[in-house]
Design a protein around this motif. Structure first.
Motif, PDB file in Angstrom:
ATOM      1  N   VAL A 230       5.167   3.033  14.922  1.00  0.00           N
ATOM      2  CA  VAL A 230       5.396   2.698  13.525  1.00  0.00           C
ATOM      3  C   VAL A 230       6.471   3.603  12.919  1.00  0.00           C
ATOM      4  CG1 VAL A 230       3.659   4.282  12.623  1.00  0.00           C
ATOM      5  CG2 VAL A 230       4.136   2.155  11.386  1.00  0.00           C
ATOM      6  N   GLN A 231       7.186   3.116  11.919  1.00  0.00           N
ATOM      7  CA  GLN A 231       8.261   3.888  11.313  1.00  0.00           C
ATOM      8  C   GLN A 231       7.771   4.720  10.119  1.00  0.00           C
ATOM      9  OE1 GLN A 231      11.287   4.151  12.788  1.00  0.00           O
ATOM     10  NE2 GLN A 231      10.197   2.961  14.343  1.00  0.00           N
ATOM     11  N   LEU A 232       7.186   4.072   9.108  1.00  0.00           N
ATOM     12  CA  LEU A 232       6.654   4.776   7.926  1.00  0.00           C
ATOM     13  C   LEU A 232       7.681   5.753   7.349  1.00  0.00           C
ATOM     14  CD1 LEU A 232       2.974   5.542   9.047  1.00  0.00           C
ATOM     15  CD2 LEU A 232       3.843   3.551   7.846  1.00  0.00           C
ATOM     16  N   GLN A 233       8.823   5.224   6.982  1.00  0.00           N
ATOM     17  CA  GLN A 233       9.928   6.078   6.539  1.00  0.00           C
ATOM     18  C   GLN A 233       9.700   6.737   5.186  1.00  0.00           C
ATOM     19  OE1 GLN A 233      13.524   3.805   5.667  1.00  0.00           O
ATOM     20  NE2 GLN A 233      12.325   1.921   5.608  1.00  0.00           N
ATOM     21  N   TYR A 234       8.680   6.275   4.431  1.00  0.00           N
ATOM     22  CA  TYR A 234       8.403   6.871   3.120  1.00  0.00           C
ATOM     23  C   TYR A 234       7.190   7.802   3.146  1.00  0.00           C
ATOM     24  CZ  TYR A 234      11.586   3.196   1.578  1.00  0.00           C
ATOM     25  OH  TYR A 234      12.679   2.383   1.426  1.00  0.00           O
TER      26      TYR A 234
ATOM     27  N   LEU B 139       0.821  -1.210   0.000  1.00  0.00           N
ATOM     28  CA  LEU B 139       0.000   0.000   0.000  1.00  0.00           C
ATOM     29  C   LEU B 139       0.853   1.258   0.000  1.00  0.00           C
ATOM     30  CD1 LEU B 139      -2.973  -0.605   2.476  1.00  0.00           C
ATOM     31  CD2 LEU B 139      -3.041  -0.482  -0.021  1.00  0.00           C
ATOM     32  N   ARG B 140       0.487   2.205  -0.856  1.00  0.00           N
ATOM     33  CA  ARG B 140       1.147   3.514  -0.877  1.00  0.00           C
ATOM     34  C   ARG B 140       0.235   4.619  -0.364  1.00  0.00           C
ATOM     35  NH1 ARG B 140       2.242   5.401  -5.542  1.00  0.00           N
ATOM     36  NH2 ARG B 140       1.345   3.862  -6.955  1.00  0.00           N
ATOM     37  N   THR B 141      -1.094   4.407  -0.450  1.00  0.00           N
ATOM     38  CA  THR B 141      -2.064   5.387   0.043  1.00  0.00           C
ATOM     39  C   THR B 141      -3.079   4.681   0.927  1.00  0.00           C
ATOM     40  OG1 THR B 141      -1.858   6.780  -1.923  1.00  0.00           O
ATOM     41  CG2 THR B 141      -3.826   7.071  -0.595  1.00  0.00           C
ATOM     42  N   LEU B 142      -3.353   5.251   2.093  1.00  0.00           N
ATOM     43  CA  LEU B 142      -4.350   4.699   3.012  1.00  0.00           C
ATOM     44  C   LEU B 142      -5.133   5.866   3.601  1.00  0.00           C
ATOM     45  CD1 LEU B 142      -5.497   2.184   4.432  1.00  0.00           C
ATOM     46  CD2 LEU B 142      -3.772   2.530   6.222  1.00  0.00           C
ATOM     47  N   LEU B 143      -6.393   5.995   3.201  1.00  0.00           N
ATOM     48  CA  LEU B 143      -7.266   7.065   3.680  1.00  0.00           C
ATOM     49  C   LEU B 143      -8.339   6.438   4.560  1.00  0.00           C
ATOM     50  CD1 LEU B 143      -7.749   9.017   0.306  1.00  0.00           C
ATOM     51  CD2 LEU B 143      -5.798   9.041   1.870  1.00  0.00           C
ATOM     52  N   LEU B 144      -8.425   6.837   5.818  1.00  0.00           N
ATOM     53  CA  LEU B 144      -9.295   6.172   6.783  1.00  0.00           C
ATOM     54  C   LEU B 144     -10.225   7.148   7.490  1.00  0.00           C
ATOM     55  CD1 LEU B 144      -6.677   3.817   8.507  1.00  0.00           C
ATOM     56  CD2 LEU B 144      -8.329   3.197   6.720  1.00  0.00           C
TER      57      LEU B 144
ATOM     58  N   HIS C 108       2.273  -2.925   9.348  1.00  0.00           N
ATOM     59  CA  HIS C 108       2.459  -3.782   8.175  1.00  0.00           C
ATOM     60  C   HIS C 108       2.279  -3.019   6.874  1.00  0.00           C
ATOM     61  CE1 HIS C 108       1.932  -6.843  11.311  1.00  0.00           C
ATOM     62  NE2 HIS C 108       2.549  -7.662  10.492  1.00  0.00           N
ATOM     63  N   THR C 109       2.463  -1.681   6.931  1.00  0.00           N
ATOM     64  CA  THR C 109       2.390  -0.853   5.714  1.00  0.00           C
ATOM     65  C   THR C 109       3.708  -0.119   5.541  1.00  0.00           C
ATOM     66  OG1 THR C 109       1.412   0.973   6.980  1.00  0.00           O
ATOM     67  CG2 THR C 109      -0.118  -0.574   5.924  1.00  0.00           C
ATOM     68  N   PRO C 110       4.788  -0.821   5.276  1.00  0.00           N
ATOM     69  CA  PRO C 110       6.135  -0.219   5.308  1.00  0.00           C
ATOM     70  C   PRO C 110       6.411   0.786   4.210  1.00  0.00           C
ATOM     71  CG  PRO C 110       6.238  -2.456   4.434  1.00  0.00           C
ATOM     72  CD  PRO C 110       4.837  -2.259   4.935  1.00  0.00           C
ATOM     73  N   VAL C 111       5.685   0.725   3.069  1.00  0.00           N
ATOM     74  CA  VAL C 111       5.986   1.647   1.967  1.00  0.00           C
ATOM     75  C   VAL C 111       4.924   2.733   1.823  1.00  0.00           C
ATOM     76  CG1 VAL C 111       7.315  -0.094   0.713  1.00  0.00           C
ATOM     77  CG2 VAL C 111       4.866   0.136   0.248  1.00  0.00           C
ATOM     78  N   LEU C 112       4.124   2.940   2.867  1.00  0.00           N
ATOM     79  CA  LEU C 112       3.050   3.924   2.814  1.00  0.00           C
ATOM     80  C   LEU C 112       3.601   5.327   2.583  1.00  0.00           C
ATOM     81  CD1 LEU C 112      -0.055   3.727   3.137  1.00  0.00           C
ATOM     82  CD2 LEU C 112       0.257   4.511   5.493  1.00  0.00           C
ATOM     83  N   GLU C 113       3.005   6.047   1.629  1.00  0.00           N
ATOM     84  CA  GLU C 113       3.422   7.405   1.301  1.00  0.00           C
ATOM     85  C   GLU C 113       2.398   8.462   1.717  1.00  0.00           C
ATOM     86  OE1 GLU C 113       4.080   7.346  -2.872  1.00  0.00           O
ATOM     87  OE2 GLU C 113       5.687   5.851  -2.781  1.00  0.00           O
ATOM     88  N   HIS C 114       1.117   8.068   1.746  1.00  0.00           N
ATOM     89  CA  HIS C 114       0.045   9.026   2.029  1.00  0.00           C
ATOM     90  C   HIS C 114      -0.893   8.403   3.062  1.00  0.00           C
ATOM     91  CE1 HIS C 114      -3.489  11.649   0.318  1.00  0.00           C
ATOM     92  NE2 HIS C 114      -3.291  11.827   1.609  1.00  0.00           N
ATOM     93  N   LEU C 115      -1.017   9.039   4.222  1.00  0.00           N
ATOM     94  CA  LEU C 115      -1.903   8.570   5.284  1.00  0.00           C
ATOM     95  C   LEU C 115      -2.880   9.669   5.646  1.00  0.00           C
ATOM     96  CD1 LEU C 115      -2.698   6.486   7.477  1.00  0.00           C
ATOM     97  CD2 LEU C 115      -0.968   7.560   8.955  1.00  0.00           C
ATOM     98  N   ARG C 116      -4.166   9.315   5.625  1.00  0.00           N
ATOM     99  CA  ARG C 116      -5.197  10.250   6.067  1.00  0.00           C
ATOM    100  C   ARG C 116      -5.972   9.616   7.212  1.00  0.00           C
ATOM    101  NH1 ARG C 116      -9.412  12.482   1.849  1.00  0.00           N
ATOM    102  NH2 ARG C 116      -7.468  13.471   1.191  1.00  0.00           N
ATOM    103  N   LEU C 117      -6.110  10.372   8.302  1.00  0.00           N
ATOM    104  CA  LEU C 117      -6.878   9.928   9.460  1.00  0.00           C
ATOM    105  C   LEU C 117      -7.979  10.937   9.724  1.00  0.00           C
ATOM    106  CD1 LEU C 117      -3.928   8.835  11.800  1.00  0.00           C
ATOM    107  CD2 LEU C 117      -5.307   7.385  10.296  1.00  0.00           C
ATOM    108  N   ASN C 118      -9.194  10.593   9.324  1.00  0.00           N
ATOM    109  CA  ASN C 118     -10.374  11.377   9.676  1.00  0.00           C
ATOM    110  C   ASN C 118     -10.994  10.732  10.902  1.00  0.00           C
ATOM    111  OD1 ASN C 118     -10.707  13.563   7.945  1.00  0.00           O
ATOM    112  ND2 ASN C 118     -11.554  12.299   6.318  1.00  0.00           N
TER     113      ASN C 118
END
Length: 475
Positions: free
Chosen positions: A297-301, A236-241, A265-275
């Motif tokens: 979590v690390q989420l280095q990307y 996953l690169r984008t996760l909008l929640l 378990h989303t190590p390559v995530l680039e875009h995270l949205r938390l509504n």
């Protein structure tokens, strides 16, 4: 009046121009006039109606999805599949005999889901969509269906099953109501189906304006589901929640324990949205998201972070911003509420103080592209989050009156920074901090504020501000 022969002599681009003025039923009739016209229109037709489609967890709806996926010509066009929370209401079926007749051979929804047939149909569809990039979950219908009028909506396939054109004319296409199911089980169902289908979409978008996802919806990394779902999350690169604040299944768990495990378990995530839920205290989750203290979590990307409808301590937010290599940041209806307000003066503007410090916490200012702040609230002054004493505004300019007092003019509830040649986000934030204003402090009337605010809106309602245009429907 032009004849069919005259139209056939037109260049393809003019045939497309003619078709753009037709509503959907007339477009269908036009495409069926002859093979040449169908050939000329097919590419634009497929992109408009099959790039992005919405379906329900109903047999009649998922059967259409499977049909598209198994269509060798149309399947490559379908890049985004949205699953709606709506379902065919038993009340509507009793009201319109056509529904009972047309659904008499279909499987009842409860049995359809509980026997695993819904999952199997999703697996069948996802297995045969070679270009699937985005899977979404939503509880509303998208706008943007301009071919059929400015108020027309993109609905889940099958919403009008069994209704004749006369039924639709009498009830009105926009007034027919469907049931709305809880999204709790639909989200893990989609992830499990993607895993079984060995499908790896880059984007998962959850847009919910009613019920949010409880923590139990993220309990997908246990038992038989783990080896299926984990590979999906790993790509996953984008996760909008859209999140609720309920705790995990076990009463001994802390809030969002399953979500925390999920994000690990989303190590390559680039875009995270938390509504969040409006006004929800998000400090516990945000502290975990920040610098490593408790195995966070690390989420280095991660380069894009969107936060909406929450209450948080500025001291919790700032370390998060410094932790990630962010180039885009959004705050939508965020209430800043310092947990230790002893150091604040009575007339302190919490947002102004926050913005003064924010620039120093952006780790890569020269690469920073976008920052949006919409309808902020000073939580130290109120427990509400819209239109009250805590509502923060931004002045376009500051002047001085005859008494030498500052006058904040042209107050706005929403501001956006976009990088351009010669711009600098830190300088912009310093200037914005000076223009940040609590209207109740001066007693002046605010006639320039945006009165189009919707109290239940969230970041998904302002996608055009942050370059993820959800309402620009293609299907």
């Amino acid at each position: 009046m032009a004849s069919a022969a005259d139209i056939l002599r037109l260049p393809p681009e003019l045939v497309l121009r003619v078709s753009s003025n037709l509503n959907t039923p007339d477009l269908g009739a036009f495409r069926r006039t002859c093979k040449q016209i169908e050939t000329n229109l097919f590419e634009s037709f497929a992109r408009e109606f099959f790039t992005k489609r919405q379906f329900m967890i109903e047999h009649v709806s998922l059967a259409a999805l499977v049909g598209i996926a198994n269509h060798k010509t149309l399947a490559p066009y379908l890049t985004e599949v949205i699953i709606g929370c709506d379902y065919l209401s038993h009340h509507e079926q009793r009201s319109y005999p056509h529904l009972e007749r047309d659904l008499s051979g279909q499987i009842e929804r409860g049995m359809f889901t509980e026997t695993g047939q819904a999952r199997d149909m999703l697996v069948d569809a996802f297995s045969n969509l070679p270009n699937l990039r985005t899977v979404g979950l939503r509880d509303y219908n998208g706008t943007g269906r301009y071919r059929d009028g400015e108020t027309a909506l993109w609905r889940s396939y099958g919403w009008s099953t069994g209704l004749s054109e006369e039924d639709l004319r009498i009830t009105g296409r926009e007034t027919l109501k469907l049931g709305t199911a809880t999204p709790d089980f639909i989200f893990p169902l989609l992830l499990f189906a993607l895993g079984q289908a060995a499908s790896r979409p880059a984007h998962i978008n959850v847009f919910l304006r009613g019920q949010r996802l409880p923590d139990k919806s993220f309990n997908v990394l246990a038992g038989y589901m783990y080896p299926k779902v984990e590979p999906v999350l790993s790509k996953l690169r984008t996760l909008l929640l859209s999140l609720n604040d309920s705790v995990s299944v076990s009463s001994h768990d802390a809030p969002h324990d399953n979500l925390k495990r999920f994000l690990r378990h989303t190590p390559v995530l680039e875009h995270l949205r938390l509504n969040f839920r409006p006004g929800m205290d998000a400090n516990t989750l945000l502290e975990w998201l920040g610098p490593p203290l408790h195995g966070s979590v690390q989420l280095q990307y991660l380069t894009t972070l969107d936060l909406g409808l929450l209450s948080a301590d500025p001291a919790v937010l700032l370390p998060i911003i410094s932790k990630f290599p962010l180039t885009s940041l959004s705050f939508w209806k965020v209430s800043l509420q310092p947990r230790d307000a002893l150091g604040l003066l009575p007339d302190s503007n919490t947002w102004s103080l926050f913005l003064k410090r924010l620039g120093n916490f952006i780790s890569r200012p020269s690469e920073f592209k976008t920052l949006m702040i919409g309808y902020p609230v000073d939580g130290s002054r109120t427990t509400s989050w819209v239109r009250d004493a805590g509502a923060v505004k931004f002045a376009s300019r500051i002047t001085t009156d005859a008494n030498g007092e500052k006058v904040f003019e042209d107050l706005q509830s929403q501001v956006t920074y976009r990088k351009h040649f010669g711009s600098d986000v830190r300088t912009w934030l310093e200037d914005l901090a000076l223009r940040t204003h609590l209207p109740d402090q001066s007693g002046q009337e605010d006639d320039s504020s945006d009165e189009s605010e919707e109290e239940d809106s969230d970041l998904d309602a302002v996608e055009e501000i942050i370059d993820v245009d959800d309402d620009d429907e293609d299907a």
